[in-house]
Write a protein that holds these residues in place. Sequence first.
Motif, PDB file in Angstrom:
ATOM      1  N   ASP A  96      -3.137  -2.778  -3.149  1.00 61.70           N
ATOM      2  CA  ASP A  96      -2.833  -3.938  -3.976  1.00 61.70           C
ATOM      3  C   ASP A  96      -3.525  -5.144  -3.351  1.00 61.70           C
ATOM      4  O   ASP A  96      -3.396  -5.384  -2.149  1.00 61.70           O
ATOM      5  CB  ASP A  96      -1.319  -4.196  -4.038  1.00 61.70           C
ATOM      6  N   LEU A 102      -3.126   3.844  -1.666  1.00 63.33           N
ATOM      7  CA  LEU A 102      -3.519   2.953  -2.744  1.00 63.33           C
ATOM      8  C   LEU A 102      -3.418   1.503  -2.286  1.00 63.33           C
ATOM      9  O   LEU A 102      -2.723   1.181  -1.332  1.00 63.33           O
ATOM     10  CB  LEU A 102      -2.655   3.201  -3.978  1.00 63.33           C
ATOM     11  N   GLU A 104       1.128   5.846  -9.206  1.00 66.91           N
ATOM     12  CA  GLU A 104       0.362   6.480  -8.134  1.00 66.91           C
ATOM     13  C   GLU A 104      -1.111   6.627  -8.470  1.00 66.91           C
ATOM     14  O   GLU A 104      -1.807   7.502  -7.952  1.00 66.91           O
ATOM     15  CB  GLU A 104       0.961   7.839  -7.760  1.00 66.91           C
ATOM     16  N   ARG A 105      -1.610   5.759  -9.334  1.00 62.88           N
ATOM     17  CA  ARG A 105      -3.032   5.720  -9.642  1.00 62.88           C
ATOM     18  C   ARG A 105      -3.584   4.354  -9.276  1.00 62.88           C
ATOM     19  O   ARG A 105      -2.930   3.342  -9.479  1.00 62.88           O
ATOM     20  CB  ARG A 105      -3.278   5.996 -11.133  1.00 62.88           C
ATOM     21  N   GLN A 106      -4.799   4.350  -8.747  1.00 63.77           N
ATOM     22  CA  GLN A 106      -5.445   3.094  -8.373  1.00 63.77           C
ATOM     23  C   GLN A 106      -6.117   2.466  -9.586  1.00 63.77           C
ATOM     24  O   GLN A 106      -6.890   3.121 -10.301  1.00 63.77           O
ATOM     25  CB  GLN A 106      -6.494   3.334  -7.289  1.00 63.77           C
ATOM     26  N   ASP A 120      -7.262   5.044 -12.374  1.00 60.72           N
ATOM     27  CA  ASP A 120      -7.374   6.246 -11.545  1.00 60.72           C
ATOM     28  C   ASP A 120      -8.717   6.267 -10.809  1.00 60.72           C
ATOM     29  O   ASP A 120      -9.475   7.240 -10.878  1.00 60.72           O
ATOM     30  CB  ASP A 120      -7.209   7.509 -12.393  1.00 60.72           C
ATOM     31  N   MET A 177       0.855  -1.203   0.000  1.00 58.41           N
ATOM     32  CA  MET A 177       0.000   0.000   0.000  1.00 58.41           C
ATOM     33  C   MET A 177       0.881   1.239   0.000  1.00 58.41           C
ATOM     34  O   MET A 177       1.808   1.342   0.787  1.00 58.41           O
ATOM     35  CB  MET A 177      -0.908  -0.010   1.231  1.00 58.41           C
ATOM     36  N   GLN A 190      -1.740  -0.714  -8.402  1.00 57.03           N
ATOM     37  CA  GLN A 190      -1.397   0.699  -8.535  1.00 57.03           C
ATOM     38  C   GLN A 190      -0.320   0.869  -9.599  1.00 57.03           C
ATOM     39  O   GLN A 190       0.629   0.096  -9.673  1.00 57.03           O
ATOM     40  CB  GLN A 190      -0.928   1.276  -7.201  1.00 57.03           C
TER      41      GLN A 190
END
Length: 281
Positions: free
Chosen positions: A7, A5, A43-45, A74, A1, A40
Motif C-alpha cells: 500500500d 502486497l 489479496e490482489r495487488q 492482480d 503490507m 490491495q
Amino acid sequence: MRKGLIDGRISIDAADVSTAAALFLREATGSVKADLSLSQVDERQIADVNATIRDLEIEQTRVSSATVAATVEDLFGVPAVVGSINAQDISTGGVDIARLEATARQNEGATDFEGTALLDQGTQLEARGALAPEGNGYRVRLNRLGLEQGAVQARLVEPTSLLVEGSAFTLDPLAIDVAGGRITAGGRVADVLDLAVSLEQVPLSIANTIQPALGLGGTLDGTAEIKGTRERPLVNFDVDGRGITSPVLAQAGLSTLTIDATGTSDGNRLNVDTSVTSLKG
C-alpha cells in the motif's frame, strides 16, 4: 503490507531529470511527471499509473512525448489491465517510431489489447489479442499481427495462442505469411521439450522495413526441431540461404552469398556443418 502486497503512493514531478539521473551515474534530460498508487483488494495487488513524459533522452533512447494512464489489477498474478499508452517520436535500438498507440480493456474476465505503431519510414505495425487466466496459468491469444510498408506485408495467417503454466509454455500452431514466404512454429517447452519451427522462402528484405540501413536481400529456408529435456536439449536444424545481399557484403567485394548449414546438439555439445559460397566473390 500483507502477504508481500504493498500500500502506498509514489509521485514524481521533475521538470529536468538530469540531476536525478546523475545519482545513478546516467546521463538523461527531459521532464517526467508521474503518479503511482499501490493498494490491495482481496489479496490482489492493484496499481494505478498516470504519467506524462516530455523530451526525454536517456543515452541512445529518445521519447519526445508520451502519456500513460492505466489501472492494473492482480499485478503479481494474471494482470487485468484497463488503460492506454500514447507516444510520439521515439528512437531506441536503431528503430525510429513516429507514433505508438496501445489500449487495454476488460471483456468477460479477459484483457483485450490492441496496439499500432507507425515507423518513420512509413512501416505500419499492428497487434490485437487478449490475456486471460486459464488453469494454473494464463493464455495469451493473438488474433491479429501485421506489418505493412507499401507492397511489402507480413501477417498472422490465423489466430493462435500461447498457454503459460509456471515455467511451461505451450504454443498453438503459428503461421506467419512474410511477403509470400512463411514462418510456422508450434509445440511445448516444459520439463520435456517438443518444439518445431520452419522457414519457407522467407525474404530477408522484411528486416529492411524495420531498419532500412540493413539493406538485406535473399531468402531463407529451413527447419528446426527441439526435443529432449531442459537439462539435456536435443536440437536438429537445417538452414539454407539463397541470394543473400547486403551493403556490408558489397563493401567486402561479395555480390551474393549462398549458405547451407546443418546442426545437431546433444546436451552441451553443438555440432555444425556450414558451407558458404559466393558466385561472384
